[in-house]
Motif scaffolding. Structure first.
Motif, mmCIF file in Angstrom:
data_model
loop_
_atom_site.group_PDB
_atom_site.id
_atom_site.type_symbol
_atom_site.label_atom_id
_atom_site.label_comp_id
_atom_site.label_asym_id
_atom_site.label_seq_id
_atom_site.Cartn_x
_atom_site.Cartn_y
_atom_site.Cartn_z
ATOM 1 N N SER A 1 57.405 12.314 67.590
ATOM 2 C CA SER A 1 56.723 12.393 66.297
ATOM 3 C C SER A 1 55.520 13.315 66.347
ATOM 4 O O SER A 1 54.710 13.315 65.426
ATOM 5 C CB SER A 1 56.297 10.990 65.858
ATOM 6 N N SER A 2 55.377 14.095 67.415
ATOM 7 C CA SER A 2 54.240 15.009 67.548
ATOM 8 C C SER A 2 54.357 16.159 66.549
ATOM 9 O O SER A 2 55.440 16.399 65.997
ATOM 10 C CB SER A 2 54.205 15.573 68.975
ATOM 11 N N PRO A 3 53.256 16.884 66.307
ATOM 12 C CA PRO A 3 53.339 18.060 65.419
ATOM 13 C C PRO A 3 54.390 19.066 65.858
ATOM 14 O O PRO A 3 55.059 19.678 65.013
ATOM 15 C CB PRO A 3 51.918 18.643 65.502
ATOM 16 N N TYR B 1 61.834 19.348 63.215
ATOM 17 C CA TYR B 1 62.574 18.585 62.206
ATOM 18 C C TYR B 1 62.559 19.291 60.860
ATOM 19 O O TYR B 1 63.575 19.331 60.148
ATOM 20 C CB TYR B 1 61.969 17.186 62.037
ATOM 21 N N ASP B 2 61.409 19.840 60.493
ATOM 22 C CA ASP B 2 61.280 20.515 59.201
ATOM 23 C C ASP B 2 62.221 21.716 59.115
ATOM 24 O O ASP B 2 62.933 21.904 58.115
ATOM 25 C CB ASP B 2 59.832 20.959 58.984
ATOM 26 N N LEU B 3 62.255 22.514 60.182
ATOM 27 C CA LEU B 3 63.138 23.684 60.189
ATOM 28 C C LEU B 3 64.606 23.265 60.178
ATOM 29 O O LEU B 3 65.439 23.901 59.527
ATOM 30 C CB LEU B 3 62.838 24.558 61.405
ATOM 31 N N MET B 4 64.933 22.199 60.895
ATOM 32 C CA MET B 4 66.311 21.705 60.913
ATOM 33 C C MET B 4 66.762 21.328 59.499
ATOM 34 O O MET B 4 67.877 21.662 59.083
ATOM 35 C CB MET B 4 66.430 20.505 61.852
ATOM 36 N N GLN B 5 65.911 20.631 58.775
ATOM 37 C CA GLN B 5 66.261 20.227 57.414
ATOM 38 C C GLN B 5 66.412 21.435 56.498
ATOM 39 O O GLN B 5 67.290 21.464 55.636
ATOM 40 C CB GLN B 5 65.199 19.275 56.864
ATOM 41 N N ARG B 6 65.569 22.438 56.689
ATOM 42 C CA ARG B 6 65.615 23.618 55.825
ATOM 43 C C ARG B 6 66.919 24.405 55.984
ATOM 44 O O ARG B 6 67.417 24.997 55.025
ATOM 45 C CB ARG B 6 64.425 24.533 56.116
ATOM 46 N N VAL B 7 67.453 24.424 57.202
ATOM 47 C CA VAL B 7 68.639 25.255 57.452
ATOM 48 C C VAL B 7 69.938 24.464 57.435
ATOM 49 O O VAL B 7 71.013 25.048 57.517
ATOM 50 C CB VAL B 7 68.522 25.993 58.812
ATOM 51 N N ALA B 8 69.850 23.131 57.314
ATOM 52 C CA ALA B 8 71.035 22.288 57.473
ATOM 53 C C ALA B 8 72.166 22.678 56.526
ATOM 54 O O ALA B 8 73.330 22.725 56.932
ATOM 55 C CB ALA B 8 70.663 20.817 57.282
ATOM 56 N N ASN B 9 71.840 22.972 55.276
ATOM 57 C CA ASN B 9 72.881 23.262 54.289
ATOM 58 C C ASN B 9 72.966 24.736 53.917
ATOM 59 O O ASN B 9 73.553 25.090 52.897
ATOM 60 C CB ASN B 9 72.638 22.425 53.024
#
Length: 471
Positions: free
Chosen positions: A145-147, A153-161
């Motif tokens: 949960s570190s920065p 995680y943020d980048l993973m969500q942005r590129v997932a779809n």
């Protein structure tokens, strides 16, 4: 359109809200508890608007129904006159999204309805993501949960779809395949295959046949048709690990496939469309390889559309307790040795260690420690000697100036300073030139004493310490 279930018997209020809120809202009247419960249960509304005044005669019954609505994922907004303000505030305290005075200000009510709807939508999306990640085996999840990890995680969500190539970089053992798998599971391709290929593990003479497939008799030794990894991935994800290990000739052929989005099996002229989404990974510095002409620049630009850097474990030691707890649960169950936790001194040693092998090395250490442990807690003595010694390295600071340990430490610091000067202060390049981790280089800089440094070296150390304090 946002659908609102108005829990009220006042049809005049429904007509007023329907006309005042505009076309982006649709207001349905639900005068009884059975009707409101039915609309909520079948998902026929996005929000519930409770008209508290219309339930004054059966206020207790209305409140009980409201409390049951609060246990669902549908946001509840209360409108009430001043006489019932305390009851409305109590509902907000118990979980209602908000409260508006009656008669409501349409502008304020509209703003509250939109915010409640957006908040509810974000929560549902987050739950969907968590469910997709939870669907994978627990041993194949990213933890932390570190920065540093939040950025990943943020980048993973942005590129997932998004059907764009992703390049995952990072040291060995940092979880590059887990990132690729996470992207796959978070996106619309999750029901389809995830095919992982380590390019460095396949002989150069076979890599094309493995990737593209081959027909019977395509080359000596083939006894039948083979479906390559690109076909096996279908509409899913093809993960090519260690992409830097591909030969230049294979790079040319892969580049053409990425440009044309089609390929053919060896020994066949039939073109097959590439339907899979591609994710690449490497622990090598592709920029340096491009400079040395060992990796094609055009292919580099083609695969590096979106880049995710997997952080080295030593860059986010605050995540080590979470990762250790995960491995402790996993391997204590596997080895039938119930473990309660980790002794504080052992955890401190784990967090102080450099971890050149990153999470993969940490996993190995925890496995070994569980096997060696005699109790239900991991102790410092259960850890490898190299990790135990982290707790006593600082003793060298108190050695006489002519001791062997002190001279060895000073020599290492001088090597680090020389490398930093030659690399113009770039700590990543300096660590690489010395074949040590960046974290260990940081440690050498941190323990450097001003009286042993030149003026130039002292300024480098001071700049480094200031940067670390800022971070």
């Amino acid at each position: 359109m946002i659908q609102i279930a108005l829990f009220s018997v006042d049809r005049t209020l429904q007509s007023l809200l329907s006309s005042a809120l505009g076309n982006e809202f649709e207001v349905f009247l639900a005068p009884t508890e059975d009707q409101i419960k039915h609309m909520v249960s079948i998902g026929d509304c996005n929000l519930v608007l409770l008209d508290l005044d219309s339930h004054q005669e059966s206020l207790e019954q209305g409140l009980q129904c409201s409390l049951r609505i609060l246990t669902t994922q549908v946001p509840l907004i209360v409108i009430a006159s001043d006489a019932l303000r305390s009851t409305a505030v109590e509902l907000v305290r118990l979980g209602a999204y908000g409260y508006c005075r009656r008669p409501p200000s349409i502008r304020d009510l509209k703003t509250m309805l939109i915010r409640a709807y957006e908040s509810s939508s974000l929560k549902r999306e987050l739950q969907n993501v968590q469910q997709r990640l939870g669907a994978t085996n627990c041993s194949h999840r990213l933890i932390g949960s570190s920065p540093h990890m939040q950025r990943v995680y943020d980048l993973m969500q942005r590129v997932a779809n998004i059907n764009a190539s992703v390049l995952v970089t990072g040291e060995s053992g940092t979880g590059k395949e887990l990132i690729a798998n996470g992207i796959h599971n978070m996106g619309i391709r999750s029901p389809r295959p995830f095919v992982a290929v380590c390019c460095g593990a396949i002989p150069e003479s076979l890599i094309e046949a493995e990737l593209f497939g081959h027909e019977k008799g395509a080359f000596t030794g083939t006894v039948g048709t083979r479906v390559g990894y690109m076909e096996q991935a279908e509409d899913g994800t093809l993960f090519l690990d260690e992409i830097g290990e591909l030969s230049l000739s294979t790079q040319v052929k892969l580049l053409r496939v990425l440009q044309q989005r089609e390929f053919s099996r060896l020994g066949s002229n039939r073109l097959i469309p590439l339907r899979a989404r591609l994710i690449f990974a490497t622990h090598q510095n592709l920029d340096d390889m491009v400079t040395r002409s060992t990796f094609r620049q055009d292919l580099y630009y083609r695969i590096n559309v979106m880049r995710i850097d997997a952080p080295a474990l030593q860059d986010h030691p605050e995540d080590i307790p979470q990762i250790v707890a995960h491995f402790l649960r996993q391997y204590s169950d596997m080895y039938q040795k119930p473990m309660v936790g980790v002794e504080p001194s052992a955890m401190a040693a784990l967090q102080a260690y450099v971890w050149p092998g990153n999470v993969r090395e940490l996993e190995n250490v925890i496995q070994r420690a569980i096997i060696l442990s005699r109790g239900d807690h991991l102790l410092l003595e259960d850890l490898p000697c190299s990790i135990q010694e982290q707790n006593v390295v600082s003793i060298a600071d108190f050695q006489p100036s002519n001791s062997f340990e002190r001279q060895l430490r000073d020599y290492k610091i001088k090597l680090a300073m020389t490398a930093l000067r030659e690399c113009r202060g770039n700590k990543t390049l300096a660590a690489r030139s010395l074949n040590i981790s960046r974290a260990y280089l940081h440690r050498l800089i941190r323990i450097a004493e001003p009286d042993m440094l030149s003026e130039a070296d002292a300024s480098i150390v001071e700049a480094h310490r200031s940067a670390m304090e800022t971070v």
